[in-house]
Design a protein around this motif. Sequence first.
Motif, PDB file in Angstrom:
ATOM      1  N   ASN A 251       0.815  -1.225   0.000  1.00 17.60           N
ATOM      2  CA  ASN A 251       0.000   0.000   0.000  1.00 17.60           C
ATOM      3  C   ASN A 251       0.848   1.275   0.000  1.00 17.60           C
ATOM      4  O   ASN A 251       0.870   2.028   0.993  1.00 17.60           O
ATOM      5  N   PRO A 252       1.558   1.537  -1.094  1.00 21.82           N
ATOM      6  CA  PRO A 252       2.456   2.696  -1.132  1.00 21.82           C
ATOM      7  C   PRO A 252       1.727   4.022  -0.967  1.00 21.82           C
ATOM      8  O   PRO A 252       0.582   4.190  -1.392  1.00 21.82           O
ATOM      9  N   VAL A 253       2.434   4.961  -0.350  1.00 24.24           N
ATOM     10  CA  VAL A 253       1.954   6.331  -0.161  1.00 24.24           C
ATOM     11  C   VAL A 253       2.990   7.265  -0.770  1.00 24.24           C
ATOM     12  O   VAL A 253       4.187   7.098  -0.532  1.00 24.24           O
ATOM     13  N   VAL A 254       2.544   8.226  -1.548  1.00 22.84           N
ATOM     14  CA  VAL A 254       3.440   9.246  -2.097  1.00 22.84           C
ATOM     15  C   VAL A 254       3.068  10.587  -1.483  1.00 22.84           C
ATOM     16  O   VAL A 254       1.917  11.034  -1.583  1.00 22.84           O
ATOM     17  N   VAL A 255       4.032  11.223  -0.839  1.00 18.72           N
ATOM     18  CA  VAL A 255       3.844  12.557  -0.275  1.00 18.72           C
ATOM     19  C   VAL A 255       4.588  13.534  -1.181  1.00 18.72           C
ATOM     20  O   VAL A 255       5.810  13.444  -1.350  1.00 18.72           O
ATOM     21  N   PRO A 294       9.683  13.502   0.249  1.00 22.39           N
ATOM     22  CA  PRO A 294      10.738  14.356  -0.310  1.00 22.39           C
ATOM     23  C   PRO A 294      11.969  14.387   0.602  1.00 22.39           C
ATOM     24  O   PRO A 294      11.847  14.519   1.820  1.00 22.39           O
ATOM     25  N   GLU A 295      13.111  14.278  -0.004  1.00 19.93           N
ATOM     26  CA  GLU A 295      14.369  14.322   0.753  1.00 19.93           C
ATOM     27  C   GLU A 295      14.577  15.731   1.316  1.00 19.93           C
ATOM     28  O   GLU A 295      14.318  16.730   0.654  1.00 19.93           O
ATOM     29  N   GLY A 296      15.017  15.796   2.562  1.00 19.31           N
ATOM     30  CA  GLY A 296      15.337  17.076   3.169  1.00 19.31           C
ATOM     31  C   GLY A 296      14.146  17.914   3.576  1.00 19.31           C
ATOM     32  O   GLY A 296      14.290  19.104   3.872  1.00 19.31           O
ATOM     33  N   ALA A 297      12.947  17.318   3.630  1.00 17.52           N
ATOM     34  CA  ALA A 297      11.743  18.086   3.955  1.00 17.52           C
ATOM     35  C   ALA A 297      11.393  18.021   5.434  1.00 17.52           C
ATOM     36  O   ALA A 297      10.405  18.618   5.857  1.00 17.52           O
ATOM     37  N   LYS A 382      13.156   8.026   0.549  1.00 16.45           N
ATOM     38  CA  LYS A 382      13.376   9.462   0.321  1.00 16.45           C
ATOM     39  C   LYS A 382      13.775   9.708  -1.139  1.00 16.45           C
ATOM     40  O   LYS A 382      14.705   9.078  -1.641  1.00 16.45           O
ATOM     41  N   TYR A 383      13.046  10.611  -1.786  1.00 17.75           N
ATOM     42  CA  TYR A 383      13.351  10.913  -3.196  1.00 17.75           C
ATOM     43  C   TYR A 383      13.830  12.360  -3.317  1.00 17.75           C
ATOM     44  O   TYR A 383      13.315  13.265  -2.656  1.00 17.75           O
ATOM     45  N   ALA A 384      14.832  12.563  -4.193  1.00 24.79           N
ATOM     46  CA  ALA A 384      15.392  13.899  -4.403  1.00 24.79           C
ATOM     47  C   ALA A 384      14.682  14.650  -5.523  1.00 24.79           C
ATOM     48  O   ALA A 384      14.610  15.873  -5.513  1.00 24.79           O
ATOM     49  N   ASP A 385      14.178  13.916  -6.506  1.00 26.27           N
ATOM     50  CA  ASP A 385      13.537  14.549  -7.660  1.00 26.27           C
ATOM     51  C   ASP A 385      12.544  13.581  -8.285  1.00 26.27           C
ATOM     52  O   ASP A 385      12.419  12.425  -7.874  1.00 26.27           O
ATOM     53  N   ASP A 386      11.846  14.050  -9.309  1.00 25.08           N
ATOM     54  CA  ASP A 386      10.823  13.231  -9.963  1.00 25.08           C
ATOM     55  C   ASP A 386      11.424  12.007 -10.635  1.00 25.08           C
ATOM     56  O   ASP A 386      10.793  10.941 -10.674  1.00 25.08           O
ATOM     57  N   LYS A 387      12.623  12.134 -11.157  1.00 22.34           N
ATOM     58  CA  LYS A 387      13.258  10.999 -11.827  1.00 22.34           C
ATOM     59  C   LYS A 387      13.479   9.850 -10.850  1.00 22.34           C
ATOM     60  O   LYS A 387      13.197   8.681 -11.150  1.00 22.34           O
ATOM     61  N   GLY A 388      13.987  10.182  -9.663  1.00 25.43           N
ATOM     62  CA  GLY A 388      14.200   9.148  -8.662  1.00 25.43           C
ATOM     63  C   GLY A 388      12.894   8.533  -8.189  1.00 25.43           C
ATOM     64  O   GLY A 388      12.793   7.319  -7.992  1.00 25.43           O
ATOM     65  N   LEU A 389      11.877   9.376  -8.002  1.00 26.87           N
ATOM     66  CA  LEU A 389      10.574   8.879  -7.577  1.00 26.87           C
ATOM     67  C   LEU A 389       9.987   7.950  -8.636  1.00 26.87           C
ATOM     68  O   LEU A 389       9.476   6.871  -8.312  1.00 26.87           O
ATOM     69  N   ASP A 390      10.075   8.344  -9.900  1.00 27.53           N
ATOM     70  CA  ASP A 390       9.521   7.521 -10.972  1.00 27.53           C
ATOM     71  C   ASP A 390      10.187   6.157 -11.028  1.00 27.53           C
ATOM     72  O   ASP A 390       9.531   5.129 -11.232  1.00 27.53           O
TER      73      ASP A 390
END
Length: 503
Positions: A251-255, A294-297, A382-390
């Motif tokens: 059950n992934p969650v994206v913030v 998001p990384e660093g948030a 933790k993702y730094a940008d959209d590319k990493g998240l994708d």
Amino acid sequence: MNTDATGIAPRDERSLPGDDRVRLTDAASVELAVRLAGASGLARSSRAERGEWLVAIAEAVEAHRDELVALAEEETHLSAARLDGEVTRTATQLRFFAGVIAEGSYLEATIDSPDPSLVPPRPSLRRMLRPLGVVGVFAASNFPFAFSVLGGDTASALAAGCPVVVKAHPGHPRLSRRITEVAQAALAAAGGPAGALQLVEGMEAGIALVQHPAVTAVGFTGSTRGGRALFDLANARPEPIPFYGELGSLNPVVVTRGAIGGADGAAGIAAGLAGSFTRDGGQYCTKPGIVFVPEGAGFEAALVEALAGASPQRLLTDGIAAAFDRGSVELAERADVELVFGGERAGDVAAPVVVATGTSAFVAAREAFLEECFGPLTLLVKYADDKGLDAALAALEGSLTATIHHAPGEDVAELAAKLEPIAGRIVFNGWPTGVAIAWGQHHGGGWPASTASVHTSVGATAIRRWLTPVAWQDAPAEVLPAELADGNPLGVPRREDGVLRLG
């Protein structure tokens, strides 16, 4: 729901006149149960009769609420308040399916009039769904009422006209026996077939149930390992049968970054996550087990603060507790993982655990991170940008749900489109641990969340699993079901010569 529903020492006793007891083998127990269920005549009952019987069972369960809750509390360690609410949910499900069959559209009743001018000529065709036959249902551990003996699988199968043989979960055997007795007595008192609901116990009995030639389909809620074994058995039969398994789900969650900067901010979202993944010891099939942040948030610090008052909770069984210990320790000790929060254990109870990693590590060790840890643990990626998240989202497997936390007005259409192929339900700015009983509900997903992603185990269309289509060609009026008779005497929704008519 993702616990092993097959592990129990073989046992089965049945009362005989004079209080004598005989001990049946597992095979004999299943044979007797299937035979009694098959002889119940449930398939020959009308929709109105079955609706009345479902309501009668619901009323009986509510009448025995205090007794049943006390049994469940003793066996499962869940709170009385939680169990009381689950009794209400169970009765609601039974009444809901009484309403589903009264409405009648689930039958997919269809009539095509003969037309000799067509090429090829069209005969008279009348089609609708009919009950499959005896159904096997494997009860879950973590919902001793709502996904157990009288859970959604049983309610929908009985509504369809299919007798049910339930394989009890070893986590609450006394409750399973008692609630079966309550339901059978209610059926008999309402003039229904008490034999339409049967109970068997034991791992070997579960295997025999799946393999029994008179069983036409199986519903399962439990672990991926146990479900896969039974799924393979169902397919290896000389005559394979449908196996509807609800198994593991992360059950992934994206913030989104926008959500972190929104009104609720990191603190509000973290508080919601803390409540969701620790609810009842994290023993929900819809627990958010992986959260992309998001990384660093500052989300990790906000989550630690939200968990400051979290208490350890006793898990359902010793086996579940031991598996949680192993899984959480193995994950926390990985070199590519940071332990964000690890509560103090107290005796045989489990404390919340939060671990974190980055998108590159997640993708590189995909199989390890996608192993479900049943209990109060969640993984932050933790993702730094959209590319990493994708890239991380592309590594996901099927899940019952996916959730997006976003800011008001933020465009998340593209993100939702990426989650649609893997999730049966997409939640926006909420949490997935509540599953409503409704016509529009879908509780399923791609493997390993379920073995049949086109079907659901919650909601009105759960009944479709226990039905098969039959078409009558040029049939005499006296052999047709009443729902297909000329003039539509029962007023069910029907498609007549391509036009949908609502009765």
